[in-house]
Write a protein that holds these residues in place. Sequence first.
Motif, mmCIF file in Angstrom:
data_model
loop_
_atom_site.group_PDB
_atom_site.id
_atom_site.type_symbol
_atom_site.label_atom_id
_atom_site.label_comp_id
_atom_site.label_asym_id
_atom_site.label_seq_id
_atom_site.Cartn_x
_atom_site.Cartn_y
_atom_site.Cartn_z
ATOM 1 N N THR A 125 -6.928 -4.492 3.250
ATOM 2 C CA THR A 125 -6.564 -5.799 2.712
ATOM 3 C C THR A 125 -7.819 -6.474 2.169
ATOM 4 O OG1 THR A 125 -4.690 -6.083 4.211
ATOM 5 C CG2 THR A 125 -5.645 -8.082 3.273
ATOM 6 N N PRO A 151 -2.220 -1.442 -6.326
ATOM 7 C CA PRO A 151 -0.998 -1.702 -7.089
ATOM 8 C C PRO A 151 -1.035 -2.974 -7.928
ATOM 9 C CG PRO A 151 -0.473 -0.957 -4.873
ATOM 10 C CD PRO A 151 -1.950 -1.184 -4.899
ATOM 11 N N SER A 152 -1.632 -4.039 -7.424
ATOM 12 C CA SER A 152 -1.559 -5.324 -8.134
ATOM 13 C C SER A 152 -2.318 -5.316 -9.456
ATOM 14 C CB SER A 152 -2.063 -6.458 -7.244
ATOM 15 O OG SER A 152 -3.426 -6.278 -6.925
ATOM 16 N N ILE A 153 -3.261 -4.391 -9.644
ATOM 17 C CA ILE A 153 -3.964 -4.294 -10.929
ATOM 18 C C ILE A 153 -3.760 -2.911 -11.562
ATOM 19 C CG2 ILE A 153 -5.654 -6.101 -10.459
ATOM 20 C CD1 ILE A 153 -7.678 -3.848 -9.785
ATOM 21 N N ARG A 154 -2.731 -2.210 -11.098
ATOM 22 C CA ARG A 154 -2.290 -0.958 -11.714
ATOM 23 C C ARG A 154 -3.373 0.132 -11.708
ATOM 24 N NH1 ARG A 154 -1.221 -5.233 -14.343
ATOM 25 N NH2 ARG A 154 -2.943 -4.889 -15.798
ATOM 26 N N LEU A 187 -8.416 -9.123 -9.239
ATOM 27 C CA LEU A 187 -7.818 -8.889 -7.927
ATOM 28 C C LEU A 187 -7.858 -10.161 -7.086
ATOM 29 C CD1 LEU A 187 -6.619 -6.382 -6.550
ATOM 30 C CD2 LEU A 187 -8.834 -6.007 -5.472
ATOM 31 N N LYS A 188 -6.821 -10.367 -6.272
ATOM 32 C CA LYS A 188 -6.704 -11.573 -5.452
ATOM 33 C C LYS A 188 -6.923 -11.262 -3.978
ATOM 34 C CE LYS A 188 -5.437 -14.016 -9.046
ATOM 35 N NZ LYS A 188 -6.372 -14.995 -9.651
ATOM 36 N N ALA A 208 -4.687 -8.876 -1.472
ATOM 37 C CA ALA A 208 -4.131 -7.697 -2.145
ATOM 38 C C ALA A 208 -4.398 -6.440 -1.322
ATOM 39 C CB ALA A 208 -4.733 -7.556 -3.542
ATOM 40 N N THR A 209 -3.665 -5.392 -1.622
ATOM 41 C CA THR A 209 -3.764 -4.134 -0.893
ATOM 42 C C THR A 209 -4.509 -3.081 -1.707
ATOM 43 O OG1 THR A 209 -1.707 -4.542 0.309
ATOM 44 C CG2 THR A 209 -2.418 -2.250 0.114
#
Length: 205
Positions: free
Chosen positions: A150, A65-68, A131-132, A135-136
Motif C-alpha cells: 500500500t 492498477p490505478s496507473i495501468r 499515483l495516490k 493505492a496498491t
Amino acid sequence: MRRIGDTAIAAVTVVALGSGVWLLGTAHLSAPPQPAAAEGVPDPGEERLTAPALPPSPPTRIRIPSIRVDAPMTGLGLTPAGSLDVPPARNKNLAGWYEAGTAPGETGTAIVAGHVDNSEGPAVFYDLGALKRGATVELDRRDGSVAVFTVDAVEVYQAQDFPDEKVYGAARRPELRVITCGGGYSKATGYRGNVVVFAHLTGSR
C-alpha cells in the motif's frame, strides 16, 4: 545517474544506496505528471497495518492498477562506476529491481526503478507521479506468491535535495520504493530529479 554508496544498513543482503538514482528519460514529449504535495504526507495509522514479512524470492512482475502499470521485471546491479544500473531503455514496458538488496516482501527496503520515457515516448513509470496515497502495488514473485503493498506517500525531489537515508535507509518492516525521473525537464540537463513512491507490505497471496 548518481553514485551508490556501500554502507550496510541491515542484513547482509541489504545495501544502502548512498545517493539518489537519476533515471534519465531520453525523449521529452510532454511533462509526466508530478505528485501533489498532499500525497507526500503519510498516514501514521498505516504503521499498524503491516503484513508479516515473506521469505526472500525475486520479483518477476509489477502491477500498479490505478496507473495501468503491468510490466515484467529484470534484476539490476551496479555499473563499473558504482551506480545503479537501469533497465534497457529500448524496452519501455520493463521495470528493474536491485537484486543485491532486499527482495520485495522481505523485511527491509526493496528498490524498484524504471524509465519515465524513451526515444519512442512514455515508458513504464511515466504516470508514477499521478499515483495516490493508499493505492496498491503488487509484485509477482518467483515462488508463486504475490506481495501486495500500500502506498504511504509519493514525493518528488530535485537531484541536489535527494534524501538518501529516507529513500534507501533500513526498515524494520517490508517496505518498497519505486523510482523514476521527475522534478522538471531541461534539454540541457534532462530530468532534474526523481519521483519516489514509498509503500509497505499490507498483504500477500
